[in-house]
Design a protein around this motif. Structure first.
Motif, PDB file in Angstrom:
ATOM      1  N   LYS A  25       0.817  -1.212   0.000  1.00  0.00           N
ATOM      2  CA  LYS A  25       0.000   0.000   0.000  1.00  0.00           C
ATOM      3  C   LYS A  25       0.850   1.260   0.000  1.00  0.00           C
ATOM      4  CE  LYS A  25      -3.902  -2.284   1.966  1.00  0.00           C
ATOM      5  NZ  LYS A  25      -4.615  -2.701   3.124  1.00  0.00           N
ATOM      6  N   SER A  26       2.159   1.092   0.143  1.00  0.00           N
ATOM      7  CA  SER A  26       3.081   2.224   0.109  1.00  0.00           C
ATOM      8  C   SER A  26       4.461   1.693  -0.246  1.00  0.00           C
ATOM      9  CB  SER A  26       3.128   2.923   1.473  1.00  0.00           C
ATOM     10  OG  SER A  26       3.729   2.082   2.437  1.00  0.00           O
ATOM     11  N   PHE A  27       5.355   2.619  -0.528  1.00  0.00           N
ATOM     12  CA  PHE A  27       6.750   2.212  -0.665  1.00  0.00           C
ATOM     13  C   PHE A  27       7.206   1.693   0.688  1.00  0.00           C
ATOM     14  CE2 PHE A  27       6.560   5.359  -4.133  1.00  0.00           C
ATOM     15  CZ  PHE A  27       7.024   4.568  -5.167  1.00  0.00           C
ATOM     16  N   ILE A  28       8.145   0.743   0.657  1.00  0.00           N
ATOM     17  CA  ILE A  28       8.658   0.218   1.915  1.00  0.00           C
ATOM     18  C   ILE A  28      10.152   0.497   2.015  1.00  0.00           C
ATOM     19  CG2 ILE A  28       6.888  -1.545   2.229  1.00  0.00           C
ATOM     20  CD1 ILE A  28       8.870  -3.595   1.116  1.00  0.00           C
ATOM     21  N   LEU A  29      10.593   0.693   3.236  1.00  0.00           N
ATOM     22  CA  LEU A  29      12.011   0.922   3.488  1.00  0.00           C
ATOM     23  C   LEU A  29      12.702  -0.409   3.742  1.00  0.00           C
ATOM     24  CD1 LEU A  29      11.740   3.969   5.934  1.00  0.00           C
ATOM     25  CD2 LEU A  29      12.198   4.005   3.468  1.00  0.00           C
ATOM     26  N   PRO A  30      13.922  -0.568   3.263  1.00  0.00           N
ATOM     27  CA  PRO A  30      14.669  -1.777   3.589  1.00  0.00           C
ATOM     28  C   PRO A  30      14.875  -1.863   5.099  1.00  0.00           C
ATOM     29  CG  PRO A  30      15.712  -0.603   1.771  1.00  0.00           C
ATOM     30  CD  PRO A  30      14.652   0.304   2.344  1.00  0.00           C
ATOM     31  N   GLY A  31      14.726  -3.048   5.635  1.00  0.00           N
ATOM     32  CA  GLY A  31      14.972  -3.252   7.057  1.00  0.00           C
ATOM     33  C   GLY A  31      13.934  -4.153   7.684  1.00  0.00           C
ATOM     34  N   GLY A  32      14.017  -4.270   8.986  1.00  0.00           N
ATOM     35  CA  GLY A  32      13.095  -5.104   9.737  1.00  0.00           C
ATOM     36  C   GLY A  32      13.721  -6.403  10.202  1.00  0.00           C
ATOM     37  N   HIS A  33      14.711  -6.853   9.476  1.00  0.00           N
ATOM     38  CA  HIS A  33      15.455  -8.070   9.830  1.00  0.00           C
ATOM     39  C   HIS A  33      16.704  -8.094   8.955  1.00  0.00           C
ATOM     40  CE1 HIS A  33      16.538 -12.308  10.211  1.00  0.00           C
ATOM     41  NE2 HIS A  33      15.757 -12.349  11.290  1.00  0.00           N
ATOM     42  N   VAL A  34      17.792  -8.611   9.489  1.00  0.00           N
ATOM     43  CA  VAL A  34      19.046  -8.625   8.737  1.00  0.00           C
ATOM     44  C   VAL A  34      18.909  -9.386   7.415  1.00  0.00           C
ATOM     45  CG1 VAL A  34      20.074 -10.627   9.898  1.00  0.00           C
ATOM     46  CG2 VAL A  34      21.552  -8.854   8.976  1.00  0.00           C
ATOM     47  N   ALA A  35      18.085 -10.442   7.376  1.00  0.00           N
ATOM     48  CA  ALA A  35      17.888 -11.190   6.127  1.00  0.00           C
ATOM     49  C   ALA A  35      17.180 -10.331   5.085  1.00  0.00           C
ATOM     50  CB  ALA A  35      17.100 -12.464   6.404  1.00  0.00           C
ATOM     51  N   VAL A  36      16.202  -9.546   5.532  1.00  0.00           N
ATOM     52  CA  VAL A  36      15.467  -8.653   4.622  1.00  0.00           C
ATOM     53  C   VAL A  36      16.414  -7.584   4.078  1.00  0.00           C
ATOM     54  CG1 VAL A  36      13.587  -6.962   4.496  1.00  0.00           C
ATOM     55  CG2 VAL A  36      13.272  -9.082   5.800  1.00  0.00           C
ATOM     56  N   SER A  37      17.178  -6.982   4.963  1.00  0.00           N
ATOM     57  CA  SER A  37      18.118  -5.940   4.546  1.00  0.00           C
ATOM     58  C   SER A  37      19.153  -6.482   3.567  1.00  0.00           C
ATOM     59  CB  SER A  37      18.826  -5.349   5.773  1.00  0.00           C
ATOM     60  OG  SER A  37      17.882  -4.755   6.632  1.00  0.00           O
ATOM     61  N   THR A  38      19.608  -7.700   3.781  1.00  0.00           N
ATOM     62  CA  THR A  38      20.600  -8.309   2.893  1.00  0.00           C
ATOM     63  C   THR A  38      20.009  -8.544   1.510  1.00  0.00           C
ATOM     64  OG1 THR A  38      21.662  -9.317   4.812  1.00  0.00           O
ATOM     65  CG2 THR A  38      22.262 -10.200   2.662  1.00  0.00           C
ATOM     66  N   VAL A  65      10.940  -8.900  -4.272  1.00  0.00           N
ATOM     67  CA  VAL A  65       9.860  -9.736  -3.754  1.00  0.00           C
ATOM     68  C   VAL A  65      10.400 -10.726  -2.726  1.00  0.00           C
ATOM     69  CG1 VAL A  65       8.047 -11.399  -4.377  1.00  0.00           C
ATOM     70  CG2 VAL A  65       8.477  -9.419  -5.843  1.00  0.00           C
ATOM     71  N   LEU A  66      11.605 -11.240  -2.950  1.00  0.00           N
ATOM     72  CA  LEU A  66      12.213 -12.146  -1.975  1.00  0.00           C
ATOM     73  C   LEU A  66      12.381 -11.447  -0.627  1.00  0.00           C
ATOM     74  CD1 LEU A  66      13.498 -14.934  -1.364  1.00  0.00           C
ATOM     75  CD2 LEU A  66      15.700 -13.923  -2.060  1.00  0.00           C
ATOM     76  N   ALA A  67      12.811 -10.190  -0.643  1.00  0.00           N
ATOM     77  CA  ALA A  67      12.975  -9.438   0.604  1.00  0.00           C
ATOM     78  C   ALA A  67      11.647  -9.369   1.353  1.00  0.00           C
ATOM     79  CB  ALA A  67      13.511  -8.036   0.319  1.00  0.00           C
ATOM     80  N   ARG A  68      10.579  -9.064   0.640  1.00  0.00           N
ATOM     81  CA  ARG A  68       9.257  -9.000   1.276  1.00  0.00           C
ATOM     82  C   ARG A  68       8.830 -10.373   1.787  1.00  0.00           C
ATOM     83  NH1 ARG A  68       4.499  -7.140  -1.462  1.00  0.00           N
ATOM     84  NH2 ARG A  68       3.842  -6.604   0.656  1.00  0.00           N
ATOM     85  N   TRP A  69       9.060 -11.400   0.983  1.00  0.00           N
ATOM     86  CA  TRP A  69       8.626 -12.757   1.334  1.00  0.00           C
ATOM     87  C   TRP A  69       9.394 -13.280   2.557  1.00  0.00           C
ATOM     88  CZ3 TRP A  69      11.000 -17.658   1.093  1.00  0.00           C
ATOM     89  CH2 TRP A  69      10.128 -18.757   1.172  1.00  0.00           C
ATOM     90  N   VAL A  70      10.702 -13.027   2.569  1.00  0.00           N
ATOM     91  CA  VAL A  70      11.523 -13.448   3.703  1.00  0.00           C
ATOM     92  C   VAL A  70      11.032 -12.752   4.971  1.00  0.00           C
ATOM     93  CG1 VAL A  70      13.845 -13.243   4.717  1.00  0.00           C
ATOM     94  CG2 VAL A  70      13.573 -14.125   2.400  1.00  0.00           C
ATOM     95  N   GLY A  71      10.778 -11.458   4.882  1.00  0.00           N
ATOM     96  CA  GLY A  71      10.258 -10.728   6.032  1.00  0.00           C
ATOM     97  C   GLY A  71       8.924 -11.281   6.495  1.00  0.00           C
TER      98      GLY A  71
END
Length: 186
Positions: free
Chosen positions: A111-124, A166-172
């Motif tokens: 629903k909006s742009f998302i910032l990288p972060g939330g978990h080290v795997a997501v950020s990576t 999409v992988l970053a979102r899915w991993v999170g």
């Protein structure tokens, strides 16, 4: 099999393409395949954070394709080489697209742009995506300077950056990490 890792042939800032042509280490072609190597390393790091066996397998396949792309970029397009260089196929792109579609089925609508972060795997994953985009810019730059680059390479790298997002979102999502919406100042 034992060999020395150092050859000293690059000590003066030159390196050889596959085919023997010497070029400066600052050449855009060297920059492009060096960035593919950097991307491949980040994909390896992403894989270290992943638990899902299917995703781990796909990431290894992606690493193989990145070696293929690096080899293609390292070739002098004006010279014949005795090496058999593997190539990309449309099926490699379809594999990424299918994976993107499968992951998206599990994700909430953005629903909006998302910032990288939330978990080290997501950020990576996001770092890998950024390196992938840089790779794409370098490859497009080669094309704009009339340097040969296989069109499928550009297509694969573009789709790979989509996959990594999409992988970053899915991993999170799998880790239960909250997405961080961008809330711009007004």
């Amino acid at each position: 099999m034992s060999f020395k890792i150092y050859t000293k042939t690059g000590d003066k800032g030159k390196t050889s393409l596959i085919g023997g042509t010497k070029v400066p280490k600052s050449d855009v072609r060297i920059d492009a395949y060096g960035t593919v190597d950097e991307l491949n390393s980040y994909i390896g790091l992403v894989n270290d954070y992943i638990a899902d066996p299917g995703t781990k397998h796909l990431l290894r396949e992606i690493q193989d394709r990145l070696f293929t792309i690096g080899a293609a970029l390292a070739c002098d397009p004006d010279k014949e080489t005795k090496l058999k260089i593997p190539d990309l196929h449309e099926a490699d792109i379809a594999l990424l697209e299918n994976s993107i579609d499968q992951m998206n089925e599990e994700l909430p609508v953005m629903k909006s742009f998302i910032l990288p972060g939330g978990h080290v795997a997501v950020s990576t994953c996001h770092i890998a995506r950024c390196v992938c985009r840089r790779t794409e810019r370098l490859c497009v730059g080669m094309k704009e300077h009339d340097m040969f680059i296989e069109p499928l390479v550009l297509k694969y790298i573009n789709r790979l950056s989509d996959y990594l997002f999409v992988l970053a979102r899915w991993v999170g999502h799998k880790l239960g990490a909250d997405e961080i919406p961008w809330k711009p100042r007004v």
